[in-house]
Scaffold this motif. Structure first.
Motif, PDB file in Angstrom:
ATOM      1  N   ARG A  90       1.243  -7.902  10.568  1.00  0.00           N
ATOM      2  CA  ARG A  90       0.632  -8.475  11.766  1.00  0.00           C
ATOM      3  C   ARG A  90       0.047  -9.856  11.460  1.00  0.00           C
ATOM      4  NH1 ARG A  90      -3.985  -5.544  15.551  1.00  0.00           N
ATOM      5  NH2 ARG A  90      -4.112  -7.195  17.130  1.00  0.00           N
ATOM      6  N   GLY A  91       0.409 -10.840  12.233  1.00  0.00           N
ATOM      7  CA  GLY A  91      -0.050 -12.210  12.035  1.00  0.00           C
ATOM      8  C   GLY A  91       1.000 -13.109  11.416  1.00  0.00           C
ATOM      9  N   ILE A 116      -0.759 -14.126   2.864  1.00  0.00           N
ATOM     10  CA  ILE A 116      -0.692 -13.600   1.496  1.00  0.00           C
ATOM     11  C   ILE A 116      -0.066 -12.211   1.476  1.00  0.00           C
ATOM     12  CG2 ILE A 116      -2.103 -12.852  -0.458  1.00  0.00           C
ATOM     13  CD1 ILE A 116      -4.045 -15.140   0.259  1.00  0.00           C
ATOM     14  N   GLU A 117      -0.449 -11.384   2.416  1.00  0.00           N
ATOM     15  CA  GLU A 117       0.108 -10.020   2.474  1.00  0.00           C
ATOM     16  C   GLU A 117       1.598 -10.055   2.769  1.00  0.00           C
ATOM     17  OE1 GLU A 117      -0.102  -5.887   2.086  1.00  0.00           O
ATOM     18  OE2 GLU A 117      -1.501  -7.498   1.541  1.00  0.00           O
ATOM     19  N   GLY A 118       2.010 -10.920   3.690  1.00  0.00           N
ATOM     20  CA  GLY A 118       3.439 -11.056   3.969  1.00  0.00           C
ATOM     21  C   GLY A 118       4.199 -11.547   2.745  1.00  0.00           C
ATOM     22  N   ARG A 119       3.605 -12.451   2.020  1.00  0.00           N
ATOM     23  CA  ARG A 119       4.242 -12.968   0.794  1.00  0.00           C
ATOM     24  C   ARG A 119       4.458 -11.848  -0.219  1.00  0.00           C
ATOM     25  NH1 ARG A 119       1.106 -17.238  -3.158  1.00  0.00           N
ATOM     26  NH2 ARG A 119       2.383 -16.920  -5.033  1.00  0.00           N
ATOM     27  N   ARG A 120       3.500 -10.929  -0.320  1.00  0.00           N
ATOM     28  CA  ARG A 120       3.638  -9.819  -1.271  1.00  0.00           C
ATOM     29  C   ARG A 120       4.835  -8.931  -0.930  1.00  0.00           C
ATOM     30  NH1 ARG A 120      -2.405  -8.890  -0.866  1.00  0.00           N
ATOM     31  NH2 ARG A 120      -3.300  -9.934  -2.669  1.00  0.00           N
ATOM     32  N   LYS A 121       5.210  -8.906   0.324  1.00  0.00           N
ATOM     33  CA  LYS A 121       6.272  -8.002   0.750  1.00  0.00           C
ATOM     34  C   LYS A 121       7.659  -8.651   0.746  1.00  0.00           C
ATOM     35  CE  LYS A 121       3.193  -5.128   3.585  1.00  0.00           C
ATOM     36  NZ  LYS A 121       3.383  -3.908   2.759  1.00  0.00           N
TER      37      LYS A 121
END
Length: 786
Positions: free
Chosen positions: A256-257, A290-295
């Motif tokens: 999300r985001g 940052i969270e999207g990058r981790r995935k």
């Protein structure tokens, strides 16, 4: 040559405050590594002869009498805004509350804005004084015109001009209109203020930014937030020179985001200051980015450095340093003297890659609108950043604004432009506003590193313990390799940093440089290449003193013999002298002796110490300043190091801002201790193994020693204070460790396991340790007056 002009009538300068505006132009030395391609030479201002002239100083006095100084050097904790204002205020006879500073954007009209190598005061002090003196004398001339008096009878004092014979007074605001129409005095005939009349220079003046900093109102790069701004987090190849083969963004887009995932193209190799490329996740907030990058799922082409291993690199460099290299300095006959020496020593010193580790990791905000780009970033080099942005984005410089924010440290890292180009490229690609913020892991794993280095020193002593032979070989990859792959040999500027200018009087010496291929992006750290050169030279001199059975401090003092000023040209040495004229800033052995004398007298050299406690000393010249450190170290039986006291002496010429110099020295101590104890980057399979403070620690508060900072009074020209103290910290500490334990440290960071108590091993016989009776301490003479 310095040129000064009255710019009051030029419309383009209204932003500087209007009223009386004076600009000074003077040539600056360009940093050869500042940008991927050299910027075009600055254009001479209207009314001046063409040539390499850069308008660097602007002073404005508006109609209310308020003074505005345009500061062209970014602020990163060195206090340059305050220091420049102090210089100006004294020469202008201005009242401190009536002064403000304006930070200049990156623009070729300001000339070289690269803030590095501790050279801002060296470059700017005289032009600032001349520009401010011009304004002062124009105001005095305006008063004389109004009073129909002699200019010689008019004196500026505290924002007023006084007619000395009659005591009449006119405030600056009453004089501005008249002064605007007057010609500028001839710079060669300006009357500069006497040193004794200075109210600011040399005195403790609070930072001009202090109140704003205390209240959190100073805008650092990480603070910038624009309406409608997007956040970007970038996954880069773990190996320098690698690029994306393919990627799957599906899981990242589910966060999300997250709004977009964009591949940033990889640059040509070597990359210079260009972005490393990778995959950027664009989101409405930093967490989502940052969270999207981790995935992300990315398959990498690891490129030419996939097999790079820093341990294997070290092995290659060890082999190189044991072979003859390119000779850069020689005297006498080393081979013959060494062969006949009564005592022979050979030591090798190793320092790994080291990261800059600024408090604030790289960050930049860019806004692209109506074909124009605006960037706000903590940059040490705003003008060059603007030039490189224009080249990279195929835009005109007139379409780009680069505005420097305050910097949470720079250390040379923020003179590079990769993070700024990332933000600019994304803003242009998206057609909006983007913030690129590096994580600490990004900073450590994808930075520019102080080069890995190996050095070998061979020394010979005669039967009386006199050093008669010295050979020093240094091997490290060239900083130029970041721009040119074929550069495997350090150039003159690099070997001039604490190596070829070795100041000891040894009759037979040879200094050589070896080749080393580069596998990482390289950039000088705080203290420059003197950090590892001083570590080796100062430690080896301590080794020679110990082998000779002599007090280390006296040994150093005695072998600074010979001419007080070393003429490198007469010795046939190609020497850059930190890009300054050797005639203006000579290599002065007398000043080295003086800082050593200062350190010995004030540190209690030779006073008794506790068991497993020792003193070590190191002295070094860098950035045309002179520094000495005496460190007391206590080594516990488990190898733990405690540092009860450090005495640090600095001779950086005439002091403008003593408060900032002291703060820089304290900071240099902690930075130098961090490099000595923790500063090591290792590489395996092309990737940096460290990632955050758990694997790459910094010197923390519990390590802070009792610091005694001694600033040598000097009438010499002002020189650098930000870098020169860092190189002496590691060798002084390692020499103290030897004095306490008898164990010689020749590799950084210090491995404390080597310092664990070994039953039956005695500490080294050093006067700097416990002053054993067997080795007398020779007095060095009376202490210099403070």
């Amino acid at each position: 040559m310095i040129r000064i002009a009255n710019l009051s009538r030029r419309k383009v300068l209204k932003a500087l405050g209007g009223g009386l505006v004076v600009g000074a132009w003077f040539p600056l030395t360009e940093d050869a590594q500042a940008i991927e391609q050299p910027a075009k030479p600055p254009t001479a201002p209207v009314g001046f002869e063409p040539g390499q002239l850069s308008p660097n100083v602007f002073i404005a006095v508006d109609l209310s009498g308020a003074v505005t100084l345009t500061v062209t050097r970014p602020e990163m904790g060195q206090g340059i805004r305050t220091t420049f204002a102090m210089i100006m205020a004294d020469e202008l006879a201005a009242s401190w509350p009536r002064i403000s500073v304006r930070q200049a954007d990156g623009d070729i009209k300001y000339g070289d804005q690269v803030t590095d190598a501790s050279r801002s005061i060296m470059l700017y002090e005289r032009p600032l004084r001349l520009a401010a003196a011009s304004v002062r004398q124009m105001l005095e001339a305006a008063a004389a015109q109004i009073w129909r008096a002699l200019i010689a009878d008019c004196r500026a004092v505290d924002h007023e001009v006084i007619h000395v014979p009659t005591a009449r007074v006119l405030a600056y605001d009453q004089l501005v209109k008249t002064a605007m129409g007057l010609p500028v005095p001839n710079p060669e005939k300006l009357r500069l203020q006497d040193f004794s009349s200075r109210r600011y220079v040399g005195h403790a003046i609070p930072s001009i930014d202090l109140a704003a900093m205390i209240h959190g109102k100073t805008p650092f790069g990480a603070d910038i937030a624009l309406p409608g701004m997007k956040y970007a987090s970038i996954e880069r190849c773990p190996v320098y020179g690698g690029k994306v083969k393919s990627f799957d963004q599906s899981e990242a887009m589910s966060v999300r985001g997250v709004e977009k995932v964009i591949e940033i193209p990889a640059p040509p190799f070597p990359s210079g200051h260009l972005p490393l490329g990778g995959v950027a996740v664009i989101a409405t907030n930093s967490w989502a980015a940052i969270e999207g990058r981790r995935k992300l799922k990315i398959e990498w082409d690891l490129g030419p450095n996939a097999a790079h291993d820093s341990a294997a690199d070290r092995t290659e460099m060890e082999a190189t340093v044991r072979r003859t290299g390119r000779q850069v300095r020689a005297l006498g006959n080393f081979e013959s003297a060494y062969a006949g020496a009564a005592t022979k020593l050979a030591s090798e010193y190793f320092v790994p890659y080291q990261a800059h580790l600024t408090i604030e990791p790289p960050v930049a905000v860019a806004s692209f609108e109506n074909g124009n780009l605006a960037v706000l970033a903590p940059t040490q080099s705003p003008q060059n950043a603007r030039t490189v942005l224009a080249q990279y984005l195929e835009m005109k410089e007139a379409q780009i604004v680069v505005r420097p924010t305050f910097l949470g440290n720079g250390f040379g890292r923020k003179a590079m432009h990769d993070y700024i180009l990332e933000a600019g490229w994304l803003a242009k690609t998206l057609g909006g506003k983007v913030k690129v913020a590096w994580t600490r892991e990004d900073d450590i794993r994808h930075g520019y590193y102080q080069p890995i280095s190996m050095q070998r020193l061979d020394g010979g002593l005669d039967k009386n313990g006199v050093p008669i032979a010295w050979r020093h070989r240094t091997v490290f990859p060239s900083l130029n390799s970041t721009f040119h792959a074929d550069q495997v040999m350090p150039d003159t500027r690099q070997v001039s940093q604490g190596f070829v200018d070795m100041p000891y009087a040894i009759a037979n010496l040879k200094m050589e440089v070896g080749t080393a291929p580069a596998h990482m992006r390289l950039g000088p750290n705080r203290g420059g290449l003197s950090v590892f050169h001083a570590f080796a030279i100062c430690s080896f001199m301590d080794e020679l003193a110990n082998a000779a059975g002599k007090d280390p401090a006296n040994f150093l003092f005695n072998y600074y013999a010979g001419p007080k000023k070393i003429d490198m040209k007469a010795l046939g040495v190609d020497y850059s002298n930190y890009d300054t004229l050797i005639e203006d800033y000579p290599l002065d052995v007398g000043r080295l002796q003086n800082v050593l004398q200062f350190a010995m007298d004030r540190a209690g050299w030779g006073d008794p110490l506790l068991p497993r406690q020792g003193r070590g000393v190191a002295v070094h010249r860098s950035f045309v300043s002179y520094a000495a450190a005496v460190i007391v170290a206590t080594i516990a039986e488990d190898g733990t190091i405690a540092i009860p006291r450090i005495d640090l002496v600095i001779d950086c010429g005439a002091i403008v801002n003593p408060d900032r110099v002291k703060a820089l020295m304290e900071d240099s101590i902690m930075y130098g201790l961090g490099l000595a104890l923790y500063g090591g980057i290792t590489v395996k399979n092309g990737a940096v193994e460290q990632g955050n403070f758990d694997s790459y620690p910094v010197a923390r508060a519990n390590l802070t020693p009792e610091m005694h900072i001694h600033v040598v009074p000097s009438g010499q020209p002002s020189t650098g204070a930000g870098d020169p103290a860092v190189p002496v910290i590691a060798p002084a500490l390692c020499n103290a460790i030897f004095a306490a334990t008898g164990k010689r440290i020749r590799e950084l960071p210090i491995d404390t396991d080597l310092l664990k108590d070994t039953p039956g091993q005695a500490a080294a016989p050093s006067a700097g340790a416990s002053a054993p009776a067997a080795i007398p301490v020779t007095p060095l003479g009376p202490a210099p007056k403070n």
